[in-house]
Design a protein around this motif. Structure first.
Motif, PDB file in Angstrom:
ATOM      1  N   VAL A   1       0.842  -1.204   0.000  1.00 56.52           N
ATOM      2  CA  VAL A   1       0.000   0.000   0.000  1.00 56.52           C
ATOM      3  C   VAL A   1       0.876   1.252   0.000  1.00 56.52           C
ATOM      4  N   LEU A   2       1.915   1.275   0.843  1.00 55.91           N
ATOM      5  CA  LEU A   2       2.818   2.430   0.889  1.00 55.91           C
ATOM      6  C   LEU A   2       3.526   2.616  -0.448  1.00 55.91           C
ATOM      7  N   GLY A   3       3.981   1.512  -1.053  1.00 54.42           N
ATOM      8  CA  GLY A   3       4.651   1.588  -2.344  1.00 54.42           C
ATOM      9  C   GLY A   3       3.745   2.144  -3.425  1.00 54.42           C
ATOM     10  N   ILE A   4       2.502   1.662  -3.470  1.00 55.42           N
ATOM     11  CA  ILE A   4       1.551   2.151  -4.474  1.00 55.42           C
ATOM     12  C   ILE A   4       1.265   3.632  -4.258  1.00 55.42           C
ATOM     13  N   PHE A   5       1.140   4.072  -3.013  1.00 52.32           N
ATOM     14  CA  PHE A   5       0.909   5.494  -2.737  1.00 52.32           C
ATOM     15  C   PHE A   5       2.103   6.335  -3.176  1.00 52.32           C
ATOM     16  N   SER A   6       3.309   5.796  -3.003  1.00 54.80           N
ATOM     17  CA  SER A   6       4.502   6.534  -3.428  1.00 54.80           C
ATOM     18  C   SER A   6       4.580   6.628  -4.948  1.00 54.80           C
ATOM     19  N   ILE A   7       4.316   5.523  -5.625  1.00 54.61           N
ATOM     20  CA  ILE A   7       4.396   5.498  -7.095  1.00 54.61           C
ATOM     21  C   ILE A   7       3.324   6.386  -7.715  1.00 54.61           C
TER      22      ILE A   7
ATOM     23  N   PHE B   1      -5.108   8.300   6.558  1.00 58.15           N
ATOM     24  CA  PHE B   1      -4.352   7.216   5.945  1.00 58.15           C
ATOM     25  C   PHE B   1      -3.938   6.180   6.992  1.00 58.15           C
ATOM     26  N   ILE B   2      -3.555   6.649   8.176  1.00 57.37           N
ATOM     27  CA  ILE B   2      -3.198   5.717   9.254  1.00 57.37           C
ATOM     28  C   ILE B   2      -4.414   4.864   9.627  1.00 57.37           C
ATOM     29  N   ALA B   3      -5.597   5.509   9.657  1.00 61.62           N
ATOM     30  CA  ALA B   3      -6.829   4.756   9.909  1.00 61.62           C
ATOM     31  C   ALA B   3      -7.031   3.691   8.838  1.00 61.62           C
ATOM     32  N   ALA B   4      -6.748   4.058   7.590  1.00 62.53           N
ATOM     33  CA  ALA B   4      -6.901   3.114   6.489  1.00 62.53           C
ATOM     34  C   ALA B   4      -5.912   1.951   6.630  1.00 62.53           C
ATOM     35  N   ILE B   5      -4.662   2.264   6.994  1.00 62.29           N
ATOM     36  CA  ILE B   5      -3.653   1.215   7.154  1.00 62.29           C
ATOM     37  C   ILE B   5      -4.065   0.243   8.256  1.00 62.29           C
ATOM     38  N   LEU B   6      -4.552   0.772   9.371  1.00 65.26           N
ATOM     39  CA  LEU B   6      -4.969  -0.095  10.472  1.00 65.26           C
ATOM     40  C   LEU B   6      -6.195  -0.923  10.088  1.00 65.26           C
ATOM     41  N   THR B   7      -7.067  -0.355   9.288  1.00 69.78           N
ATOM     42  CA  THR B   7      -8.228  -1.100   8.819  1.00 69.78           C
ATOM     43  C   THR B   7      -7.786  -2.213   7.871  1.00 69.78           C
ATOM     44  N   VAL B   8      -6.808  -1.899   7.020  1.00 68.64           N
ATOM     45  CA  VAL B   8      -6.255  -2.916   6.120  1.00 68.64           C
ATOM     46  C   VAL B   8      -5.645  -4.050   6.931  1.00 68.64           C
ATOM     47  N   ILE B   9      -4.927  -3.690   7.991  1.00 71.35           N
ATOM     48  CA  ILE B   9      -4.344  -4.714   8.865  1.00 71.35           C
ATOM     49  C   ILE B   9      -5.444  -5.607   9.436  1.00 71.35           C
TER      50      ILE B   9
ATOM     51  N   ASP C   1     -14.770  14.243  -2.949  1.00 73.71           N
ATOM     52  CA  ASP C   1     -13.327  14.310  -3.173  1.00 73.71           C
ATOM     53  C   ASP C   1     -12.517  14.190  -1.890  1.00 73.71           C
ATOM     54  N   THR C   2     -13.105  14.614  -0.757  1.00 74.04           N
ATOM     55  CA  THR C   2     -12.329  14.713   0.479  1.00 74.04           C
ATOM     56  C   THR C   2     -11.857  13.357   0.999  1.00 74.04           C
ATOM     57  N   ILE C   3     -12.549  12.269   0.650  1.00 71.58           N
ATOM     58  CA  ILE C   3     -12.140  10.962   1.184  1.00 71.58           C
ATOM     59  C   ILE C   3     -11.700   9.991   0.085  1.00 71.58           C
ATOM     60  N   LYS C   4     -11.413  10.527  -1.105  1.00 72.34           N
ATOM     61  CA  LYS C   4     -10.984   9.649  -2.199  1.00 72.34           C
ATOM     62  C   LYS C   4      -9.683   8.920  -1.856  1.00 72.34           C
ATOM     63  N   GLY C   5      -8.701   9.657  -1.310  1.00 77.48           N
ATOM     64  CA  GLY C   5      -7.439   9.036  -0.943  1.00 77.48           C
ATOM     65  C   GLY C   5      -7.612   7.974   0.123  1.00 77.48           C
ATOM     66  N   PHE C   6      -8.469   8.259   1.097  1.00 79.10           N
ATOM     67  CA  PHE C   6      -8.775   7.326   2.177  1.00 79.10           C
ATOM     68  C   PHE C   6      -9.393   6.050   1.612  1.00 79.10           C
ATOM     69  N   MET C   7     -10.366   6.209   0.720  1.00 84.88           N
ATOM     70  CA  MET C   7     -11.029   5.057   0.112  1.00 84.88           C
ATOM     71  C   MET C   7     -10.081   4.278  -0.799  1.00 84.88           C
ATOM     72  N   PHE C   8      -9.206   5.005  -1.507  1.00 86.04           N
ATOM     73  CA  PHE C   8      -8.251   4.340  -2.390  1.00 86.04           C
ATOM     74  C   PHE C   8      -7.337   3.427  -1.585  1.00 86.04           C
ATOM     75  N   ALA C   9      -6.900   3.891  -0.423  1.00 76.44           N
ATOM     76  CA  ALA C   9      -6.047   3.065   0.445  1.00 76.44           C
ATOM     77  C   ALA C   9      -6.788   1.804   0.881  1.00 76.44           C
ATOM     78  N   LEU C  10      -8.068   1.937   1.219  1.00 79.24           N
ATOM     79  CA  LEU C  10      -8.852   0.776   1.639  1.00 79.24           C
ATOM     80  C   LEU C  10      -9.077  -0.195   0.484  1.00 79.24           C
ATOM     81  N   ILE C  11      -9.345   0.344  -0.706  1.00 77.00           N
ATOM     82  CA  ILE C  11      -9.556  -0.519  -1.883  1.00 77.00           C
ATOM     83  C   ILE C  11      -8.292  -1.322  -2.179  1.00 77.00           C
ATOM     84  N   VAL C  12      -7.161  -0.631  -2.225  1.00 74.17           N
ATOM     85  CA  VAL C  12      -5.889  -1.322  -2.469  1.00 74.17           C
ATOM     86  C   VAL C  12      -5.637  -2.338  -1.361  1.00 74.17           C
TER      87      VAL C  12
END
Length: 986
Positions: A855-861, A876-884, A945-956
């Motif tokens: 997830v971090l790599g995809i966000f960087s790329i 984003f941290i919330a998204a990472i913990l949810t992914v975990i 638009d405000t939560i697109k990045g948040f949702m993208f992290a969860l989708i990935v």
């Protein structure tokens, strides 16, 4: 099902409680909607809500019982609270200066050890998470050792003075002094909270929140629905330190000396520039001659012709300057060479600016010379004032009238008698509000502050003075401002995405599970009611990430039903009758459901503990959703299935889906390892070379979301704003400008002036620069005030604003790392306890690391490629913990089946057994991932638009987590375990 009557009663009671709180919410929100309509006013073509008028309406109806069950006051306490991102308003964290309190308690000590300890602590606080007082006490001991001093904290030069109320004697130990000082600081912060509450109460905000963060000098203030945010900031940060100062009429030479120094420095600078230009000429002989000529002739010419005067006019005790030159003048005021012109008592003078520029010429402002003394005390302190009242004279002049106390009136009479014919400056928080000439002795105990006030400003000033002086200065270290139009946009987008996602999930469940799908849909709807009902009952706050948490809960709640129904289908496939299949299905699925939900719930607890603001809201709704989904799937759906025992668990089309699957997952593990390893290496390379787009949550700064009328190119606007973001040293700050969805909606991030102390004036200066830079892209008639503030129907201007100071940014980073680290540690221990083999824990944690790195790599790329923000922030941290949590959810379900097969098939080779477990849970894996992805994709496309990045992290994360549960967690566990299980025995 045993105890059927008991569980039925529990469900009915829970449903009744939820609907009771719903009724309170609907009633309270109806009243509040009427209040807004009543208090709405039209101004500059826009609609605003008068907060005072709104509060009066709500107060008038507060105890009226129009329902027969509860009043508005009762209902308001139990209604669903909307966060700022949904309702609009302002949320700030104020930090009360512990340094100010310590200096005051030490009676402004000039002891060199004390001063050195303060200086060292100031420097360390830039990068420390410790409290100011703890660092100060440490540094005091260090500086004491450096100086070879024997002084202790109880000395009369430090804390052994009257300020401490006589509780410290010369024999008091340093440890006891530290306890007493810490106690005084805590008391001062509590006093600050009380004073702020009084100010807000006078401001007229409905449902304000003021909370002190335990064991810190920080106070959270949340004011929903507030539109005039600049006014609120001034109200919150004003120390209300009122003083009366005589002007020093012997400072004319000092002001003239500043002008002389400025001319000399300007001449020197120009001379250097001309010499530099000359050096670049091609002819060396001409170059040498030019240098000599310029060295002899330039200085006088440039000093008189090029140096721009800093002061428009100089008179006794004051000087008029251009607003643009205030930063330069402030530097001279602090410089040793300028202050050399001050002699005698004037050496102790203070120089203070007027509170506002001239009304007749907004580009000019007065600087006053206040007659100082060695102690730095004012001619008369503000404690002589008893009450303050805002007033308007018959001639229309706005004023704040002061009434002195009885002793204060006597002091006031003495001061005015001694200064007849002189000006007396009335100073509040280091700004001169008025400097009237004393015409005669004033023995009535009254005074009046007159100036360029609006009625609202005069009222705020009177309220601030009446509420009392803060025990120390308070600075906004984090602020979030959301305009009402953006809040409504978020509500609309959230509700639409919520409805679409819910409908699609319900349709899928009907399609896949036939009649049992109806029961699952009823269970999901009940789960939604339970989540909202519980959230209201515990006085939780619903935020936009909170809505995402609820919708995500719907997708994850499907998992429990899928686990149960798929297990029932398996039992039916084995030939069992329906009643036995249902019983065994629930029994066999229980372990997987509990293990999977416990791991996610642990993540929610950690996120709720270390998160703040909207992220805490996400964690709360996710945690509540996990509990209620267990109730709805294990109890409600079981009751409904037993009520309708002939229900089908699949359609004719889906009956044999995923049955008798035989995919060799372990046989493909080396290919999967290479794919994962390659992707991780590419991601790590990008992280090293490109990094991540760190948001202000982690680096500090300010962000503004702005709606423009005209489209704009982000790079062009960034260049234009860079020319405006210039500090006193001439250093420019290039902002980061991103478009949000369309070319006329932008997000600006800047670190310009983030370390300045005078937060209110800094904000005004930045808003001025933004307005100037944005003006070509805004409606022609939009004023600066409307641009910064906006109203209910606002279409253009600043929609939201967020500030994070460097100190709070460090705290957020530390909490983020702690949250991720703790979640991994807790989950590792849980799996170890449940499965009793370290290999299972290791496999799960390695899979989680794999998911996080991808997830971090995809966000960087993708950070500069995708047309939406991929900032690394708290969300984003919330998204990472949810992914975990999600990844572990998948993994634990597979592990649970492996554990079951280990006991059932004692002779089956471990690799074959693992493949069988992965294949038998494949239906559940695909169903849960598919429904969760449907939900996330709907929110991504329709949630704003405000939560697109948040949702993208969860989708990935969901895609990567599903992949890792099949091709990473189990294969790694197999490779770590196969040796010990080669000749396994039960």
């Amino acid at each position: 099902m045993r105890n059927k009557g008991f569980f039925t009663a529990i469900l009915l009671i829970l449903t009744a409680i939820c609907f009771y709180y719903f009724s309170k919410t609907f009633y309270a929100q109806g009243i509040e909607s009427d209040a807004k309509a009543y208090a709405s006013i039209q101004k500059d073509g826009d609609i605003y809500v008068d907060p005072i008028k709104e509060k009066k309406y709500l107060d008038s109806i507060a105890i009226v019982d129009s329902t027969g069950f509860f009043t508005y006051e009762d209902a308001r306490k139990d209604e669903l609270n909307l966060g700022l991102d949904l309702k609009g308003g302002i949320n700030v964290i104020l930090e009360v200066s512990e340094k100010d309190i310590i200096v005051d308690l030490a009676n402004y000590s000039q002891n060199p050890v004390f001063l050195a300890a303060l200086t060292a602590t100031d420097e360390q606080m830039k990068n420390s998470q410790e409290s100011y007082r703890d660092l100060f006490f440490q540094n005091f001991q260090l500086e004491k050792q450096k100086a070879g001093s024997s002084i202790n904290l109880a000395s009369s030069q430090i804390f052994g003075n009257a300020k401490m109320g006589g509780i410290i004697s010369t024999n008091t130990s340093d440890a006891d002094v530290q306890k007493e000082v810490s106690s005084k600081i805590r008391s001062a912060v509590s006093d600050a909270k009380r004073i702020i509450e009084q100010r807000i109460d006078k401001f007229g905000v409905a449902q304000p929140v003021v909370q002190q963060i335990e064991n810190t000098g920080r106070i959270i203030v949340e004011l929903p629905g507030v539109q005039d945010t600049e006014r609120v900031k001034k109200l919150l940060q004003s120390t209300a330190k009122l003083e009366f100062w005589k002007l020093d009429y012997n400072t004319t030479a000092f002001f003239q000396n500043i002008e002389l120094l400025n001319r000399q420095k300007t001449a020197s600078k120009i001379q250097k520039e001309e010499i530099k230009d000359t050096v670049t000429t091609k002819n060396d002989s001409i170059k040498t001659s030019s240098l000599e000529d310029k060295a002899n002739t330039t200085e006088e010419v440039t000093a008189t012709e090029e140096a721009k005067p800093l002061f428009v006019g100089i008179q006794a005790g004051q000087a008029l300057a251009n607003v643009a030159d205030t930063a330069t003048i402030n530097k001279y005021l602090k410089s040793h060479e300028a202050r050399q012109a001050l002699t005698g008592r004037s050496r102790y003078d203070r120089f203070v600016w007027d509170a506002k520029p001239l009304q007749s010429n907004p580009d000019q402002i007065y600087l006053y010379a206040l007659e100082g003394n060695r102690q730095g005390k004012a001619t008369l302190g503000g404690d002589v004032v008893q009450t303050a009242t805002n007033n308007r004279s018959q001639y229309g002049q706005v004023s704040v009238d002061l009434q002195m106390t009885t002793p204060g009136a006597k002091e006031w009479a003495k001061v005015t008698k001694a200064n007849i014919g002189n000006q007396l400056a009335i100073v509040l928080d280091n700004q001169v509000y008025s400097a009237p000439v004393i015409r005669g002795e004033m023995n009535t105990g009254t005074a009046s502050i007159t100036g360029q006030f609006s009625d609202a400003e005069a009222k705020d000033l009177a309220d601030i003075l009446n509420a009392g002086k803060l025990p120390a200065s308070a600075k906004i270290i984090q602020a979030e401002v959301v305009g009402p139009s953006l809040g409504q946009e978020a509500i609309d987008a959230g509700l639409m995405s919520f409805a679409i996602a819910l409908i699609l999930v319900l349709i899928w469940m009907l399609f896949y599970y036939a009649g049992a799908g109806v029961i699952a849909d009823i269970s999901l709807a009940a789960n939604l009611i339970f989540v909202l009902g519980v959230l209201i009952s515990i006085h939780g706050v619903l935020t936009l990430p909170g809505i995402a948490g609820i919708v995500l809960t719907i997708g994850m709640a499907v998992d429990a039903n899928v686990l149960i129904f798929d297990r029932i289908r398996e039992e039916l496939y084995k030939g069992k009758d329906k009643r036995q299949a249902i019983k065994d299905g629930y029994n066999f699925a229980l372990s997987s459901i509990l293990d999977a939900n416990v791991t996610t719930f642990l993540t929610a607890i950690i996120l709720g503990t270390f998160g703040s603001g909207p992220i805490k809201g996400f964690a709360v709704t996710l945690g509540i959703g996990i509990i209620t989904s267990l109730i709805s799937s294990l109890i409600l759906s079981r009751l409904l299935i037993e009520l309708f025992p002939k229900v089908n668990f699949s359609t004719s089309m889906t009956k044999n889906w995923f049955m008798d699957m035989n995919i060799d997952f372990l046989g493909k593990r080396k290919i999967a390892y290479m794919i994962s390893g390659g992707l991780i290496l590419v991601g790590l390379a990008s992280l090293v070379t490109r990094g991540l787009d760190l948001g202000v949550d982690f680096v500090g700064g300010r962000t503004y979301t702005i709606q423009l009328e005209q489209p704009v190119k982000s790079d062009q606007l960034a260049t234009e704003l860079t020319a405006l973001f210039v500090d006193g040293d001439g250093k420019t700050y290039a902002p980061q400008v991103k478009t949000l969805g369309t070319d006329n909606k932008i997000k600006i991030t800047t670190k310009y002036m983030i370390n300045e102390n005078d937060d209110t004036k800094v904000d005004e200066k930045i808003f001025d620069a933004l307005y100037k830079g944005m003006k070509p892209y805004l409606p022609a008639d939009m004023s600066r005030e409307t641009f910064a503030k906006g109203g209910e129907t606002k279409k253009y201007g600043v929609l939201s604003y967020n500030k994070v100071g460097p100190t709070i940014a460090d705290d957020i980073k530390q909490e983020a790392f702690l949250a991720v680290g703790l979640s991994l540690a807790v989950i590792f221990l849980y799996i170890l306890i449940r499965f009793r083999k370290w290999q299972f824990s290791a496999g799960a944690v390695i899979a989680v690391f794999h998911d996080v790195l991808l997830v971090l790599g995809i966000f960087s790329i993708a950070k500069d490629i995708l047309p939406f923000s991929l900032e690394i922030d708290q969300a984003f941290i919330a998204a990472i913990l949810t992914v975990i949590g999600y990844s572990l959810n998948d993994t634990v379900v597979v592990f649970d089946r492996i554990r079951e097969y280990l006991y059932e098939n004692k002779s089956m080779p471990f690799g074959q057994l693992m493949n069988k477990a992965l294949n038998s849970t494949l239906s559940r894996t695909v169903n849960t991932s598919f429904t969760t992805l449907i939900v996330l994709l709907i929110i991504f496309f329709f949630g704003g638009d405000t939560i697109k990045g948040f949702m993208f992290a969860l989708i990935v994360g969901v895609i990567v987590g599903t992949y890792s549960s099949l091709f990473v967690a189990s294969p790694v566990t197999y490779d770590l375990t196969k040796g010990s299980l080669k000749n396994r025995k039960a």
